[in-house]
Design a protein around this motif. Sequence first.
Motif, short mmCIF file in Angstrom:
data_model
loop_
_atom_site.label_atom_id
_atom_site.label_comp_id
_atom_site.label_asym_id
_atom_site.label_seq_id
_atom_site.Cartn_x
_atom_site.Cartn_y
_atom_site.Cartn_z
N ARG A 49 -22.87 55.86 62.10
CA ARG A 49 -24.28 55.83 62.44
C ARG A 49 -24.82 57.22 62.77
NH1 ARG A 49 -24.74 54.00 68.38
NH2 ARG A 49 -23.75 56.07 68.48
N ALA A 50 -26.05 57.47 62.29
CA ALA A 50 -26.80 58.69 62.64
C ALA A 50 -26.01 59.95 62.30
CB ALA A 50 -27.18 58.69 64.12
N SER A 51 -25.43 59.99 61.09
CA SER A 51 -24.69 61.19 60.69
C SER A 51 -24.79 61.34 59.18
CB SER A 51 -23.22 61.08 61.09
OG SER A 51 -22.54 60.11 60.31
N LEU A 52 -24.66 62.59 58.75
CA LEU A 52 -24.61 62.90 57.32
C LEU A 52 -23.59 64.02 57.12
CD1 LEU A 52 -26.28 65.82 56.68
CD2 LEU A 52 -28.20 64.33 57.23
N GLY A 53 -23.00 64.04 55.95
CA GLY A 53 -22.01 65.06 55.68
C GLY A 53 -21.74 65.20 54.20
N ILE A 54 -21.26 66.40 53.82
CA ILE A 54 -20.80 66.69 52.47
C ILE A 54 -19.32 67.02 52.57
CG2 ILE A 54 -21.04 68.18 50.45
CD1 ILE A 54 -23.97 68.59 51.29
N HIS A 55 -18.50 66.26 51.87
CA HIS A 55 -17.05 66.38 52.01
C HIS A 55 -16.48 67.22 50.88
CE1 HIS A 55 -16.56 62.59 54.75
NE2 HIS A 55 -17.67 63.28 55.03
N GLY A 56 -15.68 68.19 51.25
CA GLY A 56 -15.13 69.12 50.28
C GLY A 56 -13.92 68.63 49.54
N ASP A 57 -13.32 67.50 49.96
CA ASP A 57 -12.14 67.01 49.25
C ASP A 57 -12.51 66.22 48.01
OD1 ASP A 57 -13.23 65.10 50.99
OD2 ASP A 57 -11.40 63.90 50.90
N ASP A 58 -13.65 65.49 48.05
CA ASP A 58 -14.07 64.71 46.88
C ASP A 58 -15.44 65.14 46.35
OD1 ASP A 58 -15.76 63.72 48.82
OD2 ASP A 58 -14.81 61.76 48.94
N GLY A 59 -16.12 66.08 47.02
CA GLY A 59 -17.41 66.56 46.56
C GLY A 59 -18.54 65.55 46.71
N ARG A 60 -18.38 64.56 47.55
CA ARG A 60 -19.40 63.53 47.70
C ARG A 60 -20.20 63.71 48.98
NH1 ARG A 60 -15.92 58.15 45.80
NH2 ARG A 60 -15.61 58.83 43.63
N LYS A 61 -21.39 63.13 48.97
CA LYS A 61 -22.21 63.13 50.18
C LYS A 61 -22.09 61.77 50.85
CE LYS A 61 -26.69 61.45 48.49
NZ LYS A 61 -28.14 61.68 48.44
N TYR A 62 -22.15 61.79 52.16
CA TYR A 62 -22.05 60.57 52.96
C TYR A 62 -23.20 60.57 53.96
CZ TYR A 62 -17.23 60.08 51.21
OH TYR A 62 -16.12 59.94 50.41
N VAL A 63 -23.96 59.47 53.96
CA VAL A 63 -25.03 59.29 54.95
C VAL A 63 -24.84 57.90 55.54
CG1 VAL A 63 -27.51 59.29 55.41
CG2 VAL A 63 -26.58 60.74 53.59
N ASN A 64 -24.26 57.86 56.74
CA ASN A 64 -23.96 56.57 57.38
C ASN A 64 -23.24 55.66 56.39
OD1 ASN A 64 -23.87 54.40 59.12
ND2 ASN A 64 -26.03 53.88 58.91
N ASP A 65 -22.22 56.19 55.76
CA ASP A 65 -21.52 55.51 54.67
C ASP A 65 -20.04 55.45 55.01
OD1 ASP A 65 -20.39 54.57 52.34
OD2 ASP A 65 -21.56 55.87 51.03
N THR A 66 -19.57 54.27 55.38
CA THR A 66 -18.16 54.12 55.74
C THR A 66 -17.30 53.81 54.52
OG1 THR A 66 -18.47 51.77 56.20
CG2 THR A 66 -18.76 53.29 58.03
N TRP A 67 -17.88 53.86 53.32
CA TRP A 67 -17.16 53.48 52.11
C TRP A 67 -16.73 54.73 51.32
CZ3 TRP A 67 -16.24 48.23 51.52
CH2 TRP A 67 -16.94 47.41 52.40
N GLY A 68 -17.23 54.88 50.10
CA GLY A 68 -16.73 55.95 49.25
C GLY A 68 -17.72 57.04 48.94
N GLY A 69 -18.92 57.02 49.54
CA GLY A 69 -19.88 58.09 49.33
C GLY A 69 -20.55 58.04 47.98
N VAL A 70 -21.27 59.14 47.67
CA VAL A 70 -22.04 59.27 46.44
C VAL A 70 -21.72 60.63 45.81
CG1 VAL A 70 -24.36 59.39 45.46
CG2 VAL A 70 -23.89 57.82 47.35
N ASP A 71 -21.54 60.67 44.50
CA ASP A 71 -21.27 61.93 43.82
C ASP A 71 -22.36 62.95 44.11
OD1 ASP A 71 -18.92 61.05 42.64
OD2 ASP A 71 -19.94 60.27 40.87
N PHE A 72 -21.95 64.18 44.46
CA PHE A 72 -22.94 65.19 44.82
C PHE A 72 -22.60 66.57 44.30
CE2 PHE A 72 -24.69 68.31 47.86
CZ PHE A 72 -26.03 68.05 47.68
N THR A 73 -21.38 67.07 44.57
CA THR A 73 -21.01 68.43 44.20
C THR A 73 -19.53 68.46 43.82
OG1 THR A 73 -21.06 70.75 44.93
CG2 THR A 73 -20.47 69.10 46.57
#
Length: 369
Positions: free
Chosen positions: A247-271
């Motif tokens: 909740r109330a968080s966002l992040g870009i993860h460098g291991d899979d290149g995906r963005k996460y916005v309050n997402d406890t699953w697999g994220g969204v393709d981003f970079t």
Amino acid sequence: MFKKLKDKIKREQDGQQHQFHPSNPYYMNSSNQQHLGSPSGKYQSPHVSPPAQGDSSSGYVATPGPPPPQYPQQPPPSWEPPPYHDWTVIPDNSLLPPPPSICYDSSPTANCTMEDGDRAFAWTEANPLWQPQNLTPAQHTAIQHGQLALLKAPTYTGDLLPQKRPGHWKCRTHAKCKDSSILTNLPMYSVFWDSPLHTQQPKTIYFELKVTGVGRGERTLEEAEAGIAVGFVAPPYPTFRLPGWQRASLGIHGDDGRKYVNDTWGGVDFTTTFKPGDIVGIGIKFAPPQKPPSYEPTQRARLLDIDVFFTRNGMREGGWDGNEELDARSEGGTTGLRGECDLFPAIGVFGGVDFEVFFSPEDWIYNPF
């Protein structure tokens, strides 16, 4: 006797012929005149004029309303072939809107356990979001100069070393470091000091991180069970989770290149993945809305224009609208990220990684303002 009977029959036959002969006046005045009507015995239509309109003396009444319409003439068939279309020509789709983001159920690199996810959800349910805090003028000034300190999470195993220049930190984790979010001691966005609803001015928050190593031993980058994430969170946040997962968080993860916005699953393709030597940055720009919020259900909570952006090596690489509608499985949506809560920088790590953090604008290679 037989002669008299024969004469009688003959007289009767002659009488019948005279009865139906056209010259017989009874025949001419009979009702059969409508059918024969001529000495030749052929049919002729009656010579009777229709009564005048409104004349009911004859018992004839005109049908009310206009006469029935005439059907249009059927157009002649067209045998012309359809116009030729060249299917080998590729249409220009540059003006079309981008396709919708694809949400994943899991990450291809590293995933936490369901037990950790359930524990984090229970933690956020038991700890509601903090109300905005009123900072002192000295604290607000320190934030503007990037004088922020990193706080070690309980699950973090490694070093957090401040450098000579304020706001510059060097970090190194152990190979078995569990999922951890490193937060700062002060928020980079303060509702009381920075909200455009009060100041009528836009506010941008931003920081950069330099990746100096990913993984330990002889593993390649793709095989390394380690990763770094950059983002922002509204406190309180379960620091045993990476930014963007709760909740109330966002992040870009460098291991899979995906963005996460309050997402406890697999994220969204981003970079693409973060590599050693990359300098990545993440920022949010809050601004007064250019258009007043509408009364549509999805737009009622839109208070500010929110631009989330990501940079790599001094260049903006992508971003998204902070007001965009999230997937239905993101309970709470973007609550806490719309400018109504104080926001803290967050750095997520797991496994063995090395990196440097820069909070001071003097050390950034990208100018977000």
